[in-house]
Motif scaffolding. Structure first.
Motif, PDB file in Angstrom:
ATOM      1  N   ASP A  22     -15.343  -2.912   4.037  1.00  0.00           N
ATOM      2  CA  ASP A  22     -16.511  -2.038   4.202  1.00  0.00           C
ATOM      3  C   ASP A  22     -16.133  -0.592   4.496  1.00  0.00           C
ATOM      4  N   ALA A  23     -14.938  -0.376   5.057  1.00  0.00           N
ATOM      5  CA  ALA A  23     -14.513   0.978   5.412  1.00  0.00           C
ATOM      6  C   ALA A  23     -13.940   1.740   4.219  1.00  0.00           C
ATOM      7  N   THR A  24     -13.659   1.043   3.130  1.00  0.00           N
ATOM      8  CA  THR A  24     -13.048   1.669   1.959  1.00  0.00           C
ATOM      9  C   THR A  24     -14.123   2.006   0.934  1.00  0.00           C
ATOM     10  N   ASP A  25     -14.218   3.273   0.601  1.00  0.00           N
ATOM     11  CA  ASP A  25     -15.179   3.721  -0.396  1.00  0.00           C
ATOM     12  C   ASP A  25     -14.415   4.126  -1.650  1.00  0.00           C
ATOM     13  N   LEU A  26     -14.225   3.185  -2.553  1.00  0.00           N
ATOM     14  CA  LEU A  26     -13.510   3.481  -3.789  1.00  0.00           C
ATOM     15  C   LEU A  26     -14.347   4.307  -4.743  1.00  0.00           C
ATOM     16  N   ASP A  27     -15.630   4.460  -4.466  1.00  0.00           N
ATOM     17  CA  ASP A  27     -16.475   5.264  -5.333  1.00  0.00           C
ATOM     18  C   ASP A  27     -16.416   6.743  -4.967  1.00  0.00           C
ATOM     19  N   PHE A  35      -2.678   5.578  -0.261  1.00  0.00           N
ATOM     20  CA  PHE A  35      -3.173   4.203  -0.304  1.00  0.00           C
ATOM     21  C   PHE A  35      -3.339   3.614   1.093  1.00  0.00           C
ATOM     22  N   GLU A  36      -2.425   3.909   2.005  1.00  0.00           N
ATOM     23  CA  GLU A  36      -2.555   3.395   3.371  1.00  0.00           C
ATOM     24  C   GLU A  36      -3.827   3.922   4.030  1.00  0.00           C
ATOM     25  N   GLU A  37      -4.152   5.170   3.779  1.00  0.00           N
ATOM     26  CA  GLU A  37      -5.384   5.759   4.310  1.00  0.00           C
ATOM     27  C   GLU A  37      -6.607   5.030   3.753  1.00  0.00           C
ATOM     28  N   LEU A  38      -6.474   4.535   2.531  1.00  0.00           N
ATOM     29  CA  LEU A  38      -7.566   3.793   1.893  1.00  0.00           C
ATOM     30  C   LEU A  38      -7.611   2.327   2.331  1.00  0.00           C
ATOM     31  N   TYR A  40      -4.939   0.075   1.840  1.00  0.00           N
ATOM     32  CA  TYR A  40      -4.116  -0.776   0.980  1.00  0.00           C
ATOM     33  C   TYR A  40      -2.658  -0.695   1.411  1.00  0.00           C
ATOM     34  N   GLU A  41      -2.138  -1.800   1.912  1.00  0.00           N
ATOM     35  CA  GLU A  41      -0.746  -1.883   2.356  1.00  0.00           C
ATOM     36  C   GLU A  41       0.142  -2.270   1.178  1.00  0.00           C
ATOM     37  N   SER A  42       1.437  -2.345   1.435  1.00  0.00           N
ATOM     38  CA  SER A  42       2.419  -2.584   0.374  1.00  0.00           C
ATOM     39  C   SER A  42       2.178  -3.897  -0.377  1.00  0.00           C
ATOM     40  N   LEU A  43       1.801  -4.961   0.314  1.00  0.00           N
ATOM     41  CA  LEU A  43       1.550  -6.234  -0.382  1.00  0.00           C
ATOM     42  C   LEU A  43       0.369  -6.126  -1.342  1.00  0.00           C
ATOM     43  N   ALA A  44      -0.665  -5.423  -0.931  1.00  0.00           N
ATOM     44  CA  ALA A  44      -1.818  -5.228  -1.811  1.00  0.00           C
ATOM     45  C   ALA A  44      -1.418  -4.421  -3.039  1.00  0.00           C
ATOM     46  N   LEU A  45      -0.533  -3.440  -2.848  1.00  0.00           N
ATOM     47  CA  LEU A  45      -0.095  -2.623  -3.981  1.00  0.00           C
ATOM     48  C   LEU A  45       0.827  -3.401  -4.913  1.00  0.00           C
ATOM     49  N   LEU A  46       1.633  -4.307  -4.357  1.00  0.00           N
ATOM     50  CA  LEU A  46       2.458  -5.165  -5.213  1.00  0.00           C
ATOM     51  C   LEU A  46       1.570  -6.064  -6.074  1.00  0.00           C
ATOM     52  N   GLU A  47       0.536  -6.610  -5.482  1.00  0.00           N
ATOM     53  CA  GLU A  47      -0.420  -7.422  -6.238  1.00  0.00           C
ATOM     54  C   GLU A  47      -1.101  -6.577  -7.310  1.00  0.00           C
ATOM     55  N   THR A  48      -1.483  -5.371  -6.951  1.00  0.00           N
ATOM     56  CA  THR A  48      -2.105  -4.463  -7.908  1.00  0.00           C
ATOM     57  C   THR A  48      -1.147  -4.151  -9.050  1.00  0.00           C
ATOM     58  N   GLY A  49       0.116  -3.864  -8.716  1.00  0.00           N
ATOM     59  CA  GLY A  49       1.127  -3.601  -9.741  1.00  0.00           C
ATOM     60  C   GLY A  49       1.302  -4.776 -10.680  1.00  0.00           C
ATOM     61  N   GLY A  50       1.320  -5.988 -10.122  1.00  0.00           N
ATOM     62  CA  GLY A  50       1.449  -7.195 -10.946  1.00  0.00           C
ATOM     63  C   GLY A  50       0.283  -7.368 -11.901  1.00  0.00           C
ATOM     64  N   ARG A  51      -0.909  -7.088 -11.410  1.00  0.00           N
ATOM     65  CA  ARG A  51      -2.091  -7.190 -12.274  1.00  0.00           C
ATOM     66  C   ARG A  51      -2.044  -6.156 -13.394  1.00  0.00           C
ATOM     67  N   ALA A  66       6.397   1.820  -5.289  1.00  0.00           N
ATOM     68  CA  ALA A  66       6.339   2.171  -3.864  1.00  0.00           C
ATOM     69  C   ALA A  66       6.227   3.681  -3.668  1.00  0.00           C
ATOM     70  N   ASP A  67       6.829   4.449  -4.569  1.00  0.00           N
ATOM     71  CA  ASP A  67       6.774   5.910  -4.470  1.00  0.00           C
ATOM     72  C   ASP A  67       5.416   6.475  -4.885  1.00  0.00           C
ATOM     73  N   ALA A  68       4.638   5.694  -5.609  1.00  0.00           N
ATOM     74  CA  ALA A  68       3.301   6.136  -6.044  1.00  0.00           C
ATOM     75  C   ALA A  68       2.344   5.933  -4.873  1.00  0.00           C
ATOM     76  N   ARG A  69       2.242   6.920  -4.016  1.00  0.00           N
ATOM     77  CA  ARG A  69       1.524   6.796  -2.747  1.00  0.00           C
ATOM     78  C   ARG A  69       0.027   7.078  -2.855  1.00  0.00           C
ATOM     79  N   THR A  70      -0.405   7.617  -3.994  1.00  0.00           N
ATOM     80  CA  THR A  70      -1.822   7.927  -4.187  1.00  0.00           C
ATOM     81  C   THR A  70      -2.308   7.327  -5.504  1.00  0.00           C
ATOM     82  N   PRO A  71      -3.606   7.150  -5.645  1.00  0.00           N
ATOM     83  CA  PRO A  71      -4.134   6.676  -6.923  1.00  0.00           C
ATOM     84  C   PRO A  71      -3.711   7.539  -8.111  1.00  0.00           C
ATOM     85  N   THR A  72      -3.714   8.866  -7.956  1.00  0.00           N
ATOM     86  CA  THR A  72      -3.290   9.739  -9.052  1.00  0.00           C
ATOM     87  C   THR A  72      -1.847   9.465  -9.448  1.00  0.00           C
ATOM     88  N   ALA A  73      -0.979   9.295  -8.469  1.00  0.00           N
ATOM     89  CA  ALA A  73       0.435   9.032  -8.758  1.00  0.00           C
ATOM     90  C   ALA A  73       0.598   7.700  -9.481  1.00  0.00           C
TER      91      ALA A  73
END
Length: 87
Positions: A22-27, A35-38, A40-51, A66-73
């Motif tokens: 509820d605290a994350t507003d992706l819109d 990503f951490e501010e949003l 999303y921790e490292s495990l969530a990003l690994l899952e995202t990368g796999g998808r 791991a170096d891609a720390r923001t959605p733009t990156a």
């Protein structure tokens, strides 16, 4: 296969794989937020990368992911792989 990966694609994959609390507003304007501010921790990003790898037929290096720390990156990283694959 898609030839362009967008911020909207990333948002969809984040919601499908890692979810959004509820605290994350992706819109909102998330392009340059860490990503951490949003929430999303490292495990969530690994899952995202796999998808992303499965859906777009690319292979992302774990260090580069791991170096891609923001959605733009991350969008830029994916697009660089899609461009290289298309050549």
């Amino acid at each position: 296969m898609a030839t362009k990966f967008t911020l909207d694609d990333l948002k969809r994959i984040l919601r499908e794989g890692a979810g959004a609390d509820d605290a994350t507003d992706l819109d909102g304007d998330i392009a340059d937020r860490d990503f951490e501010e949003l929430g999303y921790e490292s495990l969530a990003l690994l899952e995202t990368g796999g998808r992303i790898e499965r859906e777009y037929g690319i292979s992302l290096d774990e260090d580069a992911l791991a170096d891609a720390r923001t959605p733009t990156a991350l969008v830029d990283l994916v697009n660089s792989h899609l461009t290289a694959r298309a050549v």
